[in-house]
Design a protein around this motif. Structure first.
Motif, short mmCIF file in Angstrom:
data_model
loop_
_atom_site.label_atom_id
_atom_site.label_comp_id
_atom_site.label_asym_id
_atom_site.label_seq_id
_atom_site.Cartn_x
_atom_site.Cartn_y
_atom_site.Cartn_z
N GLY A 31 17.50 34.01 65.98
CA GLY A 31 16.92 32.87 66.66
C GLY A 31 15.57 33.25 67.25
N ALA A 32 15.42 33.04 68.55
CA ALA A 32 14.16 33.36 69.22
C ALA A 32 14.08 34.82 69.64
CB ALA A 32 13.98 32.47 70.44
N THR A 33 15.17 35.57 69.45
CA THR A 33 15.22 36.96 69.92
C THR A 33 14.81 37.91 68.81
OG1 THR A 33 17.02 36.42 71.43
CG2 THR A 33 16.68 38.75 70.91
N GLN A 34 13.82 38.74 69.10
CA GLN A 34 13.40 39.77 68.15
C GLN A 34 14.24 41.01 68.38
OE1 GLN A 34 9.10 41.00 67.16
NE2 GLN A 34 9.76 42.59 68.60
N ALA A 35 15.05 41.39 67.38
CA ALA A 35 15.87 42.59 67.49
C ALA A 35 15.14 43.81 66.97
CB ALA A 35 17.18 42.40 66.73
N THR A 61 21.40 46.92 65.95
CA THR A 61 20.89 46.15 64.80
C THR A 61 20.33 47.09 63.75
OG1 THR A 61 20.35 44.27 66.22
CG2 THR A 61 19.26 44.37 64.08
N LEU A 62 19.63 48.13 64.19
CA LEU A 62 19.05 49.08 63.26
C LEU A 62 20.13 49.79 62.44
CD1 LEU A 62 16.66 50.61 62.10
CD2 LEU A 62 16.76 52.15 64.08
N ILE A 63 21.18 50.24 63.10
CA ILE A 63 22.22 50.97 62.37
C ILE A 63 22.99 50.03 61.44
CG2 ILE A 63 24.23 50.79 63.92
CD1 ILE A 63 24.49 53.89 63.56
N ARG A 64 23.15 48.76 61.82
CA ARG A 64 23.81 47.80 60.95
C ARG A 64 22.95 47.48 59.73
NH1 ARG A 64 28.15 44.92 62.66
NH2 ARG A 64 27.43 43.00 61.64
N CYS A 65 21.64 47.56 59.90
CA CYS A 65 20.76 47.38 58.74
C CYS A 65 20.86 48.60 57.80
CB CYS A 65 19.31 47.20 59.20
SG CYS A 65 18.94 45.56 59.89
N LEU A 66 21.02 49.78 58.39
CA LEU A 66 21.11 50.98 57.57
C LEU A 66 22.37 51.02 56.72
CD1 LEU A 66 19.82 53.75 60.03
CD2 LEU A 66 18.77 53.05 57.88
N ASN A 67 23.48 50.45 57.22
CA ASN A 67 24.69 50.46 56.40
C ASN A 67 24.93 49.15 55.66
OD1 ASN A 67 25.80 48.70 58.30
ND2 ASN A 67 27.00 50.28 59.32
N GLY A 68 23.93 48.28 55.69
CA GLY A 68 24.00 47.05 54.90
C GLY A 68 24.80 45.93 55.52
N LEU A 69 25.25 46.09 56.77
CA LEU A 69 26.01 45.01 57.42
C LEU A 69 25.09 43.91 57.94
CD1 LEU A 69 28.70 47.08 59.35
CD2 LEU A 69 28.97 45.83 57.20
N GLU A 70 23.82 44.25 58.17
CA GLU A 70 22.81 43.26 58.53
C GLU A 70 21.70 43.31 57.48
OE1 GLU A 70 22.45 40.97 60.79
OE2 GLU A 70 24.05 41.41 62.23
N ARG A 71 21.16 42.15 57.16
CA ARG A 71 20.02 42.09 56.24
C ARG A 71 18.74 41.87 57.05
NH1 ARG A 71 21.54 41.46 50.83
NH2 ARG A 71 23.76 42.01 50.68
N SER A 74 12.57 41.00 56.81
CA SER A 74 11.51 41.52 55.94
C SER A 74 11.47 43.04 56.08
CB SER A 74 10.15 40.93 56.32
OG SER A 74 9.81 41.27 57.66
N GLY A 75 10.76 43.68 55.16
CA GLY A 75 10.65 45.13 55.18
C GLY A 75 11.57 45.78 54.16
N ARG A 76 11.44 47.09 54.03
CA ARG A 76 12.23 47.85 53.07
C ARG A 76 13.14 48.83 53.80
NH1 ARG A 76 10.29 48.04 47.83
NH2 ARG A 76 11.04 50.18 47.50
N ILE A 77 14.36 48.96 53.28
CA ILE A 77 15.30 49.97 53.76
C ILE A 77 15.78 50.74 52.54
CG2 ILE A 77 17.48 50.42 54.94
CD1 ILE A 77 17.15 47.74 56.36
N GLU A 78 15.29 51.95 52.40
CA GLU A 78 15.63 52.75 51.23
C GLU A 78 16.63 53.83 51.61
OE1 GLU A 78 12.14 54.25 49.37
OE2 GLU A 78 11.20 52.28 49.16
N ILE A 79 17.72 53.90 50.87
CA ILE A 79 18.71 54.96 50.98
C ILE A 79 18.69 55.73 49.67
CG2 ILE A 79 21.11 55.57 51.43
CD1 ILE A 79 19.84 54.12 53.78
N ASP A 83 15.98 50.61 47.52
CA ASP A 83 15.85 49.58 48.55
C ASP A 83 17.12 48.74 48.58
OD1 ASP A 83 15.01 47.77 50.42
OD2 ASP A 83 13.52 46.79 49.12
N ILE A 84 17.82 48.77 49.72
CA ILE A 84 19.09 48.05 49.83
C ILE A 84 18.94 46.66 50.41
CG2 ILE A 84 20.26 50.26 50.16
CD1 ILE A 84 20.77 49.41 53.08
N ALA A 85 17.74 46.33 50.90
CA ALA A 85 17.58 45.09 51.66
C ALA A 85 17.94 43.85 50.84
CB ALA A 85 16.15 44.99 52.18
N GLY A 86 17.64 43.87 49.56
CA GLY A 86 17.88 42.68 48.75
C GLY A 86 19.08 42.76 47.83
N LEU A 87 19.92 43.79 47.99
CA LEU A 87 21.05 43.95 47.09
C LEU A 87 22.15 42.93 47.37
CD1 LEU A 87 21.53 47.84 46.95
CD2 LEU A 87 20.29 46.36 45.35
N ALA A 88 22.80 42.48 46.32
CA ALA A 88 23.97 41.62 46.48
C ALA A 88 25.13 42.45 47.01
CB ALA A 88 24.34 41.01 45.13
#
Length: 354
Positions: A31-35, A61-71, A74-79, A83-88
């Motif tokens: 929403g209006a909150t920047q995580a 939020t950062l750790i949930r993005c790293l394990n794919g629980l949060e998308r 924008s930006g890239r997250i490479e493991i 890049d896992i950000a756009g994976l199904a």
């Protein structure tokens, strides 16, 4: 200070082979909150990185993005270069097996034995029963719980539960281990044991570890490097010894307040901002010169600097001195003392006069 990965590397299509994790301008809003407000960060193979900040800073939020629980928005997250950000979701499943997760509250299944909890990721992945049993036995031996294989979580202490959680996180041979406040629910002695175990696992298995924590003691104990996060941004980053010795932001200094020596209140209350006979100086220095600083100052100035408070710590094998000194303010004594410290890469701050 926000030290990001150099621009040329950020724009490259493929992460360096030595990096397990690479984040490039990762942003996430609720929403209006920047995580997360543009996180760029690399984690080298075999490194232990501590990510520290206050509650609400964006760590979870950062750790949930790293394990794919949060998308990320924008930006890239490479493991491991992907890049896992756009994976199904189906594409994420095999990747998640490369990322182990250790939770604050253990997240063990109460109705399953220790062995069954540890083997669960392998069962989900379709491993044969015999192969699972062999791997579970290896892991329980690694974490010192071989005799607890048939016990249930309710029969374990908090430290034992966390050892089970660590074993489970390692079951699928991950390249990356994420620790989300893994010691926050433990007493100090158990915390030291769990941190020693994680350090040993890092050394023996070469697994990369990212620690999310709000405790600087945890970072000092086992991390190679620390990133300080505030309002979804990295505000300071560097080797643990350097950040502890010379914190550059008010937030980092605040987080270090319980660890780094501070001038006792009874002395601070007597300080005057007006120049007086003696200056009270905070001196921070890293390296071999830390232990000989008082003698070096006396030799250079011809006057003895009085140690009021502080001491020398060992961080990542380096002597780190944080000393509060009473130095004559007349003549060149103070200026010469500051030159001695500057020449040794130290920093000084005149706190007041007495």
């Amino acid at each position: 200070m926000n030290q990001h990965v150099p621009t040329a590397r950020l724009e490259a299509d493929v992460a360096p082979a030595s990096e397990i994790v690479r984040l490039v301008d990762v942003r996430r809003r609720f929403g209006a909150t920047q995580a997360l407000g543009g996180i760029s960060l690399g984690v080298a193979k075999g490194e232990i990185l501590g990510i520290i900040g206050r509650s609400g800073a964006g760590k979870s939020t950062l750790i949930r993005c790293l394990n794919g629980l949060e998308r990320p928005d924008s930006g890239r997250i490479e493991i491991e270069g992907r890049d896992i950000a756009g994976l199904a979701e189906a594409e994420l499943q095999p990747l998640r097996r490369r990322v182990g997760m250790v939770f604050q509250h253990f997240n063990l299944l109460a109705a399953k034995t220790v062995a069954e909890n540890v083997g669960l990721p392998l069962k989900i992945a379709g491993e044969a029963k015999a192969k699972r049993a062999t791997r579970v036995a290896e892991l329980l031996d690694l974490v010192g719980l071989a005799e607890k294989a048939e016990a249930y979580p309710a029969q374990l202490s908090g430290g034992q539960k966390q050892r089970v959680g660590i074993a489970r996180a390692l079951a699928a041979h991950p390249a990356l281990l994420l620790s989300d406040e893994a010691t926050s629910a433990l007493d100090p002695e158990t915390t030291r044991q769990i941190l020693a175990l994680l350090k040993d696992i890092n050394r023996r298995l070469g697994v990369t570890i990212v620690l999310i924590t709000h405790e600087m003691e945890v970072v000092r104990a086992i991390a190679d490097r620390v990133a300080v996060i505030e309002a979804g941004r990295i505000v300071e980053e560097g080797p643990v010894w350097r950040v502890f010795a010379r914190p550059e932001t008010d937030l980092t200094r605040s987080l270090l307040a319980g660890i780094r020596p501070e001038l006792p209140a009874e002395i601070a209350g007597r300080l005057s901002p007006a120049p007086g006979a003696f200056a009270v100086v905070r001196a921070d220095l890293v390296g071999a010169g830390a232990g000989t600083l008082l003698g070096d100052l006396a030799a250079a100035t011809g006057r003895t600097a009085e140690l009021l408070h502080g001491g020398i710590d060992q961080i990542q094998g380096r002597p780190v001195a944080s000393l509060f000194l009473k130095i004559p303010a007349q003549g060149e004594s103070l200026a010469e003392a500051r030159r001695v410290l500057d020449a040794r890469g130290g920093t000084t701050e005149v706190l007041g006069y007495v």
